[in-house]
Design a protein around this motif. Structure first.
Motif, PDB file in Angstrom:
ATOM      1  N   ARG A  14       0.833  -1.221   0.057  1.00 29.51           N
ATOM      2  CA  ARG A  14      -0.207  -0.002  -0.096  1.00 29.51           C
ATOM      3  C   ARG A  14       0.919   1.191   0.033  1.00 29.51           C
ATOM      4  NH1 ARG A  14      -2.488  -0.968   4.159  1.00 29.51           N
ATOM      5  NH2 ARG A  14      -1.844   0.631   5.854  1.00 29.51           N
ATOM      6  N   ILE A  15       0.305   2.213  -0.717  1.00 35.45           N
ATOM      7  CA  ILE A  15       1.053   3.852  -0.757  1.00 35.45           C
ATOM      8  C   ILE A  15       0.223   4.414   0.320  1.00 35.45           C
ATOM      9  CG2 ILE A  15       1.724   5.818  -1.990  1.00 35.45           C
ATOM     10  CD1 ILE A  15       1.859   3.814  -4.456  1.00 35.45           C
ATOM     11  N   ASP A  16       1.020   5.014   1.358  1.00 41.29           N
ATOM     12  CA  ASP A  16       0.413   5.619   2.459  1.00 41.29           C
ATOM     13  C   ASP A  16       0.943   6.957   2.536  1.00 41.29           C
ATOM     14  OD1 ASP A  16      -0.998   6.508   4.688  1.00 41.29           O
ATOM     15  OD2 ASP A  16       0.056   5.476   6.099  1.00 41.29           O
ATOM     16  N   GLY A  17       0.315   8.043   1.827  1.00 42.69           N
ATOM     17  CA  GLY A  17       0.627   9.457   1.661  1.00 42.69           C
ATOM     18  C   GLY A  17       2.171   9.482   1.041  1.00 42.69           C
ATOM     19  N   ASP A  18       3.290  10.049   1.793  1.00 42.12           N
ATOM     20  CA  ASP A  18       4.530  10.271   1.116  1.00 42.12           C
ATOM     21  C   ASP A  18       5.262   8.791   1.742  1.00 42.12           C
ATOM     22  OD1 ASP A  18       4.805  10.572   3.733  1.00 42.12           O
ATOM     23  OD2 ASP A  18       6.096  12.220   3.524  1.00 42.12           O
ATOM     24  N   GLY A  19       4.671   7.647   2.410  1.00 42.45           N
ATOM     25  CA  GLY A  19       5.551   6.440   2.540  1.00 42.45           C
ATOM     26  C   GLY A  19       4.836   5.433   1.979  1.00 42.45           C
ATOM     27  N   PHE A  20       5.349   4.179   2.446  1.00 43.09           N
ATOM     28  CA  PHE A  20       4.968   2.920   1.885  1.00 43.09           C
ATOM     29  C   PHE A  20       4.672   2.016   2.736  1.00 43.09           C
ATOM     30  CE2 PHE A  20       7.456   5.187  -1.049  1.00 43.09           C
ATOM     31  CZ  PHE A  20       6.989   5.451  -2.008  1.00 43.09           C
ATOM     32  N   VAL A  21       3.823   1.032   2.758  1.00 44.62           N
ATOM     33  CA  VAL A  21       3.600  -0.063   3.782  1.00 44.62           C
ATOM     34  C   VAL A  21       4.119  -1.359   2.972  1.00 44.62           C
ATOM     35  CG1 VAL A  21       2.150  -1.701   4.826  1.00 44.62           C
ATOM     36  CG2 VAL A  21       1.535   0.958   4.716  1.00 44.62           C
ATOM     37  N   VAL A  22       5.003  -1.769   3.675  1.00 43.37           N
ATOM     38  CA  VAL A  22       5.838  -2.973   3.069  1.00 43.37           C
ATOM     39  C   VAL A  22       5.621  -4.217   4.013  1.00 43.37           C
ATOM     40  CG1 VAL A  22       8.192  -3.852   2.398  1.00 43.37           C
ATOM     41  CG2 VAL A  22       7.601  -1.267   2.097  1.00 43.37           C
ATOM     42  N   ARG A  23       5.514  -5.397   3.304  1.00 42.84           N
ATOM     43  CA  ARG A  23       5.383  -6.684   4.204  1.00 42.84           C
ATOM     44  C   ARG A  23       6.517  -7.491   3.723  1.00 42.84           C
ATOM     45  NH1 ARG A  23       0.899  -8.817   1.568  1.00 42.84           N
ATOM     46  NH2 ARG A  23      -0.587  -7.686   2.719  1.00 42.84           N
ATOM     47  N   THR A  24       6.938  -8.041   4.787  1.00 39.98           N
ATOM     48  CA  THR A  24       8.336  -8.998   4.707  1.00 39.98           C
ATOM     49  C   THR A  24       7.782 -10.247   5.216  1.00 39.98           C
ATOM     50  OG1 THR A  24       9.108  -8.063   6.680  1.00 39.98           O
ATOM     51  CG2 THR A  24       9.898  -6.827   5.207  1.00 39.98           C
ATOM     52  N   ASP A  25       8.659 -10.969   5.351  1.00 37.31           N
ATOM     53  CA  ASP A  25       8.298 -12.439   5.895  1.00 37.31           C
ATOM     54  C   ASP A  25       8.125 -12.456   7.417  1.00 37.31           C
ATOM     55  OD1 ASP A  25       8.784 -13.639   3.562  1.00 37.31           O
ATOM     56  OD2 ASP A  25      10.741 -14.171   3.747  1.00 37.31           O
TER      57      ASP A  25
END
Length: 208
Positions: A14-25
């Motif tokens: 997901r793109i959250d404003g000027d940041g990014f939600v990243v899923r790792t293991d």
């Protein structure tokens, strides 16, 4: 103070404003894009991330993207591309678009543009130059109003044709027309008026 840095690989979910939600293991968290990551991440990208202990997490680079996806290089603030001893080239198969909300400035010792077709549209155009040299095979000009102010105008043409639908008016201190062969003046009414002298000279003069 020593801080531990952990690197991992994850997927942008997901793109959250000027940041990014990243899923790792192991986790899913919001991250910022590192300054060195010029390619803007998109949802679905596989990215390399860095987690600094007690601080923020960063997206360092985009590793993989689905084929056919567009690539965007996004930079904050003023940007300058500089090649002190070389050239900068831009090559694209489909096209190059240049868009600016304000002005576009080009400063160069010389400018060369080559194209099969060209279209230029200006609401207002101002041109200031010293010398213009043009070699044109065919030119068509359509204008509502055309005004020119010149110190001198010289033209050399093989054939010249003009059509004036209403009025053709010339104001000059002296007018000199010379023809090697025939000169013809025709009109429903032809008037020649002079304040001092009218002279007609020829080997033969026919009136009527």
């Amino acid at each position: 103070e020593h801080r531990q840095v952990f690197q991992d690989v994850g997927e942008v979910v997901r793109i959250d404003g000027d940041g990014f939600v990243v899923r790792t293991d192991t986790t899913e968290m919001r991250m910022r894009r590192a300054k060195s990551c010029l390619l803007a991440p998109e949802v679905g990208d596989m990215v390399l991330v860095a987690l600094i202990e007690g601080q923020a997490a960063y997206v360092l680079a985009v590793l993989e993207r689905e084929a056919g996806g567009a690539s965007r290089i996004v930079l904050d603030g003023d940007v300058e591309f500089k090649a002190p001893t070389g050239r900068i080239g831009m090559v694209a198969q489909e096209g190059i678009g240049l868009v600016s909300g304000k002005e576009v400035s080009v400063v160069s010792g010389s400018v060369e543009v080559r194209s099969t077709t060209g279209n230029v549209v200006f609401d207002h155009l101002s041109y200031l130059g010293t010398v213009v040299s043009a070699e044109i095979g065919k030119m068509k000009l359509v204008a509502g109003i055309f005004d020119s102010a010149l110190e001198r105008l010289s033209q050399k043409v093989k054939r010249s044709y003009r059509t004036v639908e209403e009025v053709d008016q010339v104001r000059a201190e002296r007018i000199d027309y010379a023809a090697k062969k025939n000169m013809s003046l025709r009109g429903d009414n032809t008037l020649i008026t002079a304040e001092q002298l009218v002279k007609v000279d020829g080997d033969q003069i026919h009136l009527g």
